[in-house]
Motif scaffolding. Structure first.
Motif, PDB file in Angstrom:
ATOM      1  N   GLN A 197      13.561 -14.449   7.016  1.00 47.92           N
ATOM      2  CA  GLN A 197      14.317 -13.214   7.194  1.00 47.92           C
ATOM      3  C   GLN A 197      13.707 -12.024   6.451  1.00 47.92           C
ATOM      4  O   GLN A 197      14.253 -10.929   6.494  1.00 47.92           O
ATOM      5  CB  GLN A 197      15.752 -13.438   6.732  1.00 47.92           C
ATOM      6  N   GLY A 198      12.592 -12.248   5.753  1.00 49.19           N
ATOM      7  CA  GLY A 198      11.916 -11.154   5.076  1.00 49.19           C
ATOM      8  C   GLY A 198      12.505 -10.752   3.743  1.00 49.19           C
ATOM      9  O   GLY A 198      12.175  -9.696   3.202  1.00 49.19           O
ATOM     10  N   ARG A 199      13.363 -11.603   3.171  1.00 50.99           N
ATOM     11  CA  ARG A 199      13.936 -11.280   1.859  1.00 50.99           C
ATOM     12  C   ARG A 199      12.977 -11.607   0.724  1.00 50.99           C
ATOM     13  O   ARG A 199      13.159 -11.139  -0.398  1.00 50.99           O
ATOM     14  CB  ARG A 199      15.263 -12.014   1.670  1.00 50.99           C
ATOM     15  N   ALA A 200      11.957 -12.440   0.999  1.00 54.87           N
ATOM     16  CA  ALA A 200      10.937 -12.770   0.007  1.00 54.87           C
ATOM     17  C   ALA A 200       9.592 -12.864   0.715  1.00 54.87           C
ATOM     18  O   ALA A 200       9.521 -13.161   1.912  1.00 54.87           O
ATOM     19  CB  ALA A 200      11.275 -14.082  -0.699  1.00 54.87           C
ATOM     20  N   ASP A 201       8.518 -12.621  -0.041  1.00 50.38           N
ATOM     21  CA  ASP A 201       7.173 -12.626   0.529  1.00 50.38           C
ATOM     22  C   ASP A 201       6.442 -13.948   0.294  1.00 50.38           C
ATOM     23  O   ASP A 201       5.655 -14.381   1.130  1.00 50.38           O
ATOM     24  CB  ASP A 201       6.355 -11.486  -0.074  1.00 50.38           C
ATOM     25  N   LYS A 209       0.834  -1.209   0.000  1.00 52.87           N
ATOM     26  CA  LYS A 209       0.000   0.000   0.000  1.00 52.87           C
ATOM     27  C   LYS A 209       0.861   1.248   0.000  1.00 52.87           C
ATOM     28  O   LYS A 209       0.473   2.294  -0.539  1.00 52.87           O
ATOM     29  CB  LYS A 209      -0.909   0.012   1.227  1.00 52.87           C
ATOM     30  N   SER A 210       2.049   1.131   0.598  1.00 53.09           N
ATOM     31  CA  SER A 210       2.962   2.281   0.682  1.00 53.09           C
ATOM     32  C   SER A 210       3.882   2.375  -0.525  1.00 53.09           C
ATOM     33  O   SER A 210       4.849   3.145  -0.514  1.00 53.09           O
ATOM     34  CB  SER A 210       3.798   2.178   1.963  1.00 53.09           C
ATOM     35  N   GLY A 211       3.607   1.561  -1.562  1.00 54.24           N
ATOM     36  CA  GLY A 211       4.411   1.634  -2.778  1.00 54.24           C
ATOM     37  C   GLY A 211       5.486   0.579  -2.887  1.00 54.24           C
ATOM     38  O   GLY A 211       6.314   0.641  -3.812  1.00 54.24           O
ATOM     39  N   GLY A 212       5.503  -0.384  -1.958  1.00 56.97           N
ATOM     40  CA  GLY A 212       6.508  -1.426  -2.008  1.00 56.97           C
ATOM     41  C   GLY A 212       6.250  -2.448  -3.100  1.00 56.97           C
ATOM     42  O   GLY A 212       5.188  -2.467  -3.733  1.00 56.97           O
ATOM     43  N   ARG A 213       7.225  -3.315  -3.314  1.00 57.91           N
ATOM     44  CA  ARG A 213       7.146  -4.344  -4.347  1.00 57.91           C
ATOM     45  C   ARG A 213       6.988  -5.717  -3.704  1.00 57.91           C
ATOM     46  O   ARG A 213       7.404  -5.930  -2.559  1.00 57.91           O
ATOM     47  CB  ARG A 213       8.407  -4.316  -5.218  1.00 57.91           C
ATOM     48  N   LEU A 214       6.385  -6.629  -4.429  1.00 60.27           N
ATOM     49  CA  LEU A 214       6.221  -8.004  -3.968  1.00 60.27           C
ATOM     50  C   LEU A 214       7.427  -8.813  -4.422  1.00 60.27           C
ATOM     51  O   LEU A 214       7.847  -8.726  -5.571  1.00 60.27           O
ATOM     52  CB  LEU A 214       4.940  -8.607  -4.547  1.00 60.27           C
ATOM     53  N   VAL A 215       7.995  -9.607  -3.512  1.00 62.70           N
ATOM     54  CA  VAL A 215       9.175 -10.413  -3.848  1.00 62.70           C
ATOM     55  C   VAL A 215       8.777 -11.886  -3.867  1.00 62.70           C
ATOM     56  O   VAL A 215       8.316 -12.439  -2.866  1.00 62.70           O
ATOM     57  CB  VAL A 215      10.313 -10.189  -2.832  1.00 62.70           C
ATOM     58  N   LEU A 216       8.962 -12.517  -5.019  1.00 59.56           N
ATOM     59  CA  LEU A 216       8.654 -13.936  -5.185  1.00 59.56           C
ATOM     60  C   LEU A 216       9.961 -14.724  -5.252  1.00 59.56           C
ATOM     61  O   LEU A 216      10.802 -14.486  -6.124  1.00 59.56           O
ATOM     62  CB  LEU A 216       7.850 -14.168  -6.469  1.00 59.56           C
ATOM     63  N   ALA A 217      10.130 -15.650  -4.323  1.00 60.44           N
ATOM     64  CA  ALA A 217      11.293 -16.539  -4.356  1.00 60.44           C
ATOM     65  C   ALA A 217      10.976 -17.694  -5.290  1.00 60.44           C
ATOM     66  O   ALA A 217       9.861 -18.217  -5.306  1.00 60.44           O
ATOM     67  CB  ALA A 217      11.610 -17.056  -2.956  1.00 60.44           C
ATOM     68  N   HIS A 218      11.954 -18.102  -6.073  1.00 62.78           N
ATOM     69  CA  HIS A 218      11.738 -19.184  -7.037  1.00 62.78           C
ATOM     70  C   HIS A 218      12.960 -20.097  -7.076  1.00 62.78           C
ATOM     71  O   HIS A 218      14.062 -19.712  -6.696  1.00 62.78           O
ATOM     72  CB  HIS A 218      11.457 -18.617  -8.433  1.00 62.78           C
ATOM     73  N   ARG A 219      12.729 -21.308  -7.539  1.00 62.33           N
ATOM     74  CA  ARG A 219      13.814 -22.281  -7.706  1.00 62.33           C
ATOM     75  C   ARG A 219      14.331 -22.230  -9.141  1.00 62.33           C
ATOM     76  O   ARG A 219      13.685 -21.657 -10.034  1.00 62.33           O
ATOM     77  CB  ARG A 219      13.304 -23.677  -7.368  1.00 62.33           C
ATOM     78  N   GLU A 220      15.459 -22.874  -9.368  1.00 69.04           N
ATOM     79  CA  GLU A 220      16.048 -22.862 -10.702  1.00 69.04           C
ATOM     80  C   GLU A 220      15.924 -24.198 -11.419  1.00 69.04           C
ATOM     81  O   GLU A 220      16.103 -24.267 -12.642  1.00 69.04           O
ATOM     82  CB  GLU A 220      17.519 -22.446 -10.612  1.00 69.04           C
ATOM     83  N   SER A 221      15.609 -25.282 -10.673  1.00 67.40           N
ATOM     84  CA  SER A 221      15.538 -26.589 -11.331  1.00 67.40           C
ATOM     85  C   SER A 221      14.482 -27.506 -10.728  1.00 67.40           C
ATOM     86  O   SER A 221      14.620 -28.723 -10.796  1.00 67.40           O
ATOM     87  CB  SER A 221      16.912 -27.279 -11.285  1.00 67.40           C
ATOM     88  N   SER A 222      13.436 -26.953 -10.134  1.00 66.04           N
ATOM     89  CA  SER A 222      12.357 -27.771  -9.573  1.00 66.04           C
ATOM     90  C   SER A 222      11.234 -27.921 -10.603  1.00 66.04           C
ATOM     91  O   SER A 222      10.119 -27.434 -10.427  1.00 66.04           O
ATOM     92  CB  SER A 222      11.822 -27.156  -8.280  1.00 66.04           C
ATOM     93  N   ILE A 223      11.546 -28.604 -11.678  1.00 68.33           N
ATOM     94  CA  ILE A 223      10.593 -28.829 -12.765  1.00 68.33           C
ATOM     95  C   ILE A 223       9.494 -29.773 -12.277  1.00 68.33           C
ATOM     96  O   ILE A 223       9.788 -30.784 -11.652  1.00 68.33           O
ATOM     97  CB  ILE A 223      11.321 -29.450 -13.981  1.00 68.33           C
ATOM     98  N   PRO A 224       8.225 -29.489 -12.540  1.00 69.46           N
ATOM     99  CA  PRO A 224       7.655 -28.364 -13.300  1.00 69.46           C
ATOM    100  C   PRO A 224       7.122 -27.253 -12.397  1.00 69.46           C
ATOM    101  O   PRO A 224       6.343 -26.425 -12.844  1.00 69.46           O
ATOM    102  CB  PRO A 224       6.494 -29.040 -14.031  1.00 69.46           C
ATOM    103  N   PHE A 225       7.527 -27.239 -11.137  1.00 72.57           N
ATOM    104  CA  PHE A 225       6.970 -26.275 -10.185  1.00 72.57           C
ATOM    105  C   PHE A 225       7.567 -24.886 -10.335  1.00 72.57           C
ATOM    106  O   PHE A 225       6.850 -23.888 -10.362  1.00 72.57           O
ATOM    107  CB  PHE A 225       7.180 -26.774  -8.750  1.00 72.57           C
TER     108      PHE A 225
END
Length: 297
Positions: free
Chosen positions: A99-103, A32-48
């Motif tokens: 640790q709050g690095r991703a939402d 609401k204050s203008g922040g961005r959403l951070v999505l953590a993702h994997r690099e080889s967890s096919i097909p997720f």
């Protein structure tokens, strides 16, 4: 208590109150204050959750996270929502959320009691079980057949812990190897450094489908675990969790999640344009009759 001590006591209490840390800002309030959403993702967890040929994060869990991002945007009342992507491995994915690095962590993470001490989970999007990936010419059909051999799994995963427990409890004499990610574990099997790779069967099928020579590998053995996979989010952020849980339940009960499932499990997917051909299991169908974030593990 002597009256002359009261001023000092009051001062100490006031100081303690001032020293208390401010409550962490919730994800919705930050957006609401203008922040961005951070999505953590994997690099080889096919097909997720994995990277396509252009290095972009894609997959079943990524599609679900983008659906969740849209309802988060609407709930926050902002016209546009910026999204950042954070690559994580099995070994540091929980820490990224804690640790709050991703939402949100958009991957293939098992919801279990140990992890719920540190993070929260929404409704499971898949139910898997750990099995063995071996070379096609390997006669082994179960974990007991690998006594004295090297078995690899990915660091920080439930299957690794389960195999370690079985190895110690039943004196299997397995030599356990830890890989930093799924691709490294697969390479150990292909290079002959390990006889088998223990991991969720759906991930193993995904690795086989995307490998240069799928016929050289196979999945064998009975299920060693039951793994309800779910998207992770911060523990204690009740506003965010309510939004995410409600949307996951809506996607399931409306059956909007079914074509998303079919896209990633029944049709050709990048990068090899091969299909996993994994119909929805009866376990997942039954669980989705009454979708909930509560799991008995």
């Amino acid at each position: 208590m002597p009256s002359h001590r009261l001023p000092g006591l009051v001062a100490a209490l006031l100081l303690a109150c001032v020293a208390l840390p401010a409550p962490a800002q919730g994800v919705l309030d930050r957006i609401k204050s203008g922040g961005r959403l951070v999505l953590a993702h994997r690099e080889s967890s096919i097909p997720f959750s994995y990277l396509d040929a252009q290095g972009r994060p894609v997959g079943y869990a990524m599609d679900l996270c983008l659906r969740l991002a849209e309802v988060i945007r609407k709930k926050a009342g902002v016209r546009e929502l910026g999204i950042d992507y954070l690559p994580v491995k099995a070994s540091d994915r929980l820490a990224a959320i804690e640790q709050g690095r991703a939402d949100l962590e958009c991957g293939s993470t098992t919801n279990n009691a140990e992890r719920r001490e540190k993070v929260a989970f929404t409704v499971p999007h898949f139910i898997a079980g750990a099995r063995l990936l071996v070379r096609a010419n390997n006669p082994a059909t179960r974990l007991e057949d690998l006594s004295g051999k090297t078995v690899v799994s990915t660091r920080g995963t439930t299957p690794l812990k389960v195999v370690d427990q079985l190895n110690r409890q039943h004196l299997m004499k397995l030599n356990l190897s830890e890989a930093s990610d799924h691709q490294q574990a697969l390479k150990q099997v292909l290079d002959g450094q390990a006889e088998a790779f223990v991991m969720d069967d759906v991930l193993l099928y995904g690795l086989i489908a995307s490998s240069p020579s799928p016929a050289d590998l196979k999945v064998v053995g009975r299920y060693l675990t039951t793994e309800p996979l779910a998207i992770m989010l911060p523990k204690g952020d009740t506003a965010l969790k309510q939004v995410v849980d409600e949307e996951m339940k809506r996607l399931i009960t409306s059956r909007e999640i079914h074509p998303i499932y079919e896209r990633w499990f029944m049709r050709p997917i990048p990068p090899a344009n091969a299909a996993l051909n994994l119909p929805m299991s009866y376990l997942l169908r039954d669980f989705w009759k009454y979708p909930t974030d509560q799991v008995p593990f």
